[in-house]
Design a protein around this motif. Sequence first.
Motif, short mmCIF file in Angstrom:
data_model
loop_
_atom_site.label_atom_id
_atom_site.label_comp_id
_atom_site.label_asym_id
_atom_site.label_seq_id
_atom_site.Cartn_x
_atom_site.Cartn_y
_atom_site.Cartn_z
N GLU A 241 0.82 -1.22 0.00
CA GLU A 241 0.00 0.00 0.00
C GLU A 241 0.85 1.28 0.00
O GLU A 241 0.52 2.26 -0.65
CB GLU A 241 -0.92 0.01 1.22
CG GLU A 241 -2.27 -0.63 0.98
CD GLU A 241 -3.14 0.13 -0.02
OE1 GLU A 241 -2.98 1.36 -0.14
OE2 GLU A 241 -3.96 -0.51 -0.68
N ASN A 245 1.03 3.96 -3.19
CA ASN A 245 0.56 5.34 -3.05
C ASN A 245 1.65 6.35 -3.39
O ASN A 245 1.38 7.41 -3.96
CB ASN A 245 0.01 5.57 -1.65
CG ASN A 245 -1.37 4.93 -1.50
OD1 ASN A 245 -2.23 5.07 -2.35
ND2 ASN A 245 -1.56 4.17 -0.43
N ARG A 389 -6.99 9.49 -1.55
CA ARG A 389 -7.41 8.61 -0.46
C ARG A 389 -7.18 9.37 0.86
O ARG A 389 -6.10 9.29 1.44
CB ARG A 389 -6.55 7.34 -0.51
CG ARG A 389 -7.24 6.10 -0.02
CD ARG A 389 -6.32 4.91 -0.08
NE ARG A 389 -6.19 4.30 -1.38
CZ ARG A 389 -7.14 3.57 -1.97
NH1 ARG A 389 -8.28 3.36 -1.37
NH2 ARG A 389 -6.96 3.06 -3.16
N GLY A 396 -2.94 8.68 -0.24
CA GLY A 396 -2.66 8.19 -1.59
C GLY A 396 -3.76 8.56 -2.56
O GLY A 396 -4.48 9.54 -2.35
#
Length: 404
Positions: A241, A245, A389, A396
């Motif tokens: 993750e 990102n 996000r 991200g």
Amino acid sequence: MTSTPTTRAVPIPAPHSSGCPFGPPPAYTDAAATAPLTRAHLPGGESCWLATGYAEVRTILSDRRFSSDVRHPTFPLLVPGRRELIAANPSFLRLDDPEHARLRRMVTGDFLVKRVAALRPGIQRIVDEALDAMTAGRTEADLVAEFALPVPSLVICLLLGVPYDDRDRFQALSRTLLNNKSTLEQLTAAQDEILDYLRDLAARKRARPEDDILSRLVVRDDLTLDDVASTGVLLLVAGHETTANMISLSTALLLEQPEQIARLADPAALPGAVEELLRLLTIVHTGLPRVALEDVELGGETIRAGEGVIAMLSTANRDAEVFGGVDRRPTDELDLDRDARRHMAFGFGVHQCLGQPLARAELQIALESLFRRLPGLRLAVTEGEREFRTDSFIYGMRSLPVTW
Ligand code: HEM
């Protein structure tokens, strides 16, 4: 919590500004402009300290009087009630030494700079194949779904020995675990499922070991199956993750400032350029939680034993004294020639990111290859339509439609 508030308490997490989507929430930069330590409050209503200054953040992350142990009754939590859940099977990220060191040591060798250097040709191949697949017969794609996420996911799967075909499942579970709006029920279900998944996988590898990290861990008699599963989850979640990102945010930011992209083509400038992107974007936007084990005098305040502290990497990484240079260049701007090496985007102290050599290699290879192969790369949506996000511990992009 005993200290007297010195300014209005800052909410953690604070909302992002739609006007400046790459920067930290304005409440944190405002706090940093006022004092290196400020009072803050957590979603559960508890108060804590927010450390925004470079020196203070560095001290908090390297001084053993601040603990990462989530089992401490006042360890600051971004999701109220989550303590028991994490404490049921904590990874070494949320433990102190000696427990932390014992577990971290089991995987240190896999992420050493020289081990990662040997992985570079394999990473380059994965990047090239992802770009081939993304561009085959097309001129438009979602860069997140087709490049930024697949590359680090595939790399960490190969290292750990997790089947890449299971990606939809573990990517969705990771997102739930990292989402600061997930309910306790959602978090419990996601944590149970991902731990069960890693436990099953590790047990199968015990029966039939392969050449991967999980196989090596599961045959050790000084680790339980739970230790292997919690370490596996940490590496799997942190391993894809974060870098994903960074790749998508870096691309979106560079497309806003195309005059800087040429620096990526210079092999001597590329590593420094990536450090500057890491510094400016500092994707762990919610900061790093710690709890004071003793009274500590810091930044003109007394942090009392038992008080929670959030060490805000993003504001520390904009400190003008450290990153402004002699000519005091603005630190909230991208400058790929800046000496950004002292940034703390990977944290600092004993918990400093284990995967940083891997993240650096992935970012350098992914960004250099992307802009070399697609010199006409541009956004396929307006800047206002980009989706960030904002509800995750790791900042991200949800998607990044691009064309070339
Ligand atoms: C650009 C990408 C990345 C960023 C910005 C990042 C950031 C961080 C930060 C800030 C910490 C410190 C947490 C704390 O002190 O509480 C950390 C720890 C950690 N990271 Fe990363 N990370 C990245 C990529 C990776 C990758 C690719 C891996 C792969 C294995 C990884 C594995 C870990 C682990 C295992 C820890 C826990 C270390 C410990 O507690 O001793 N990270 N990371």
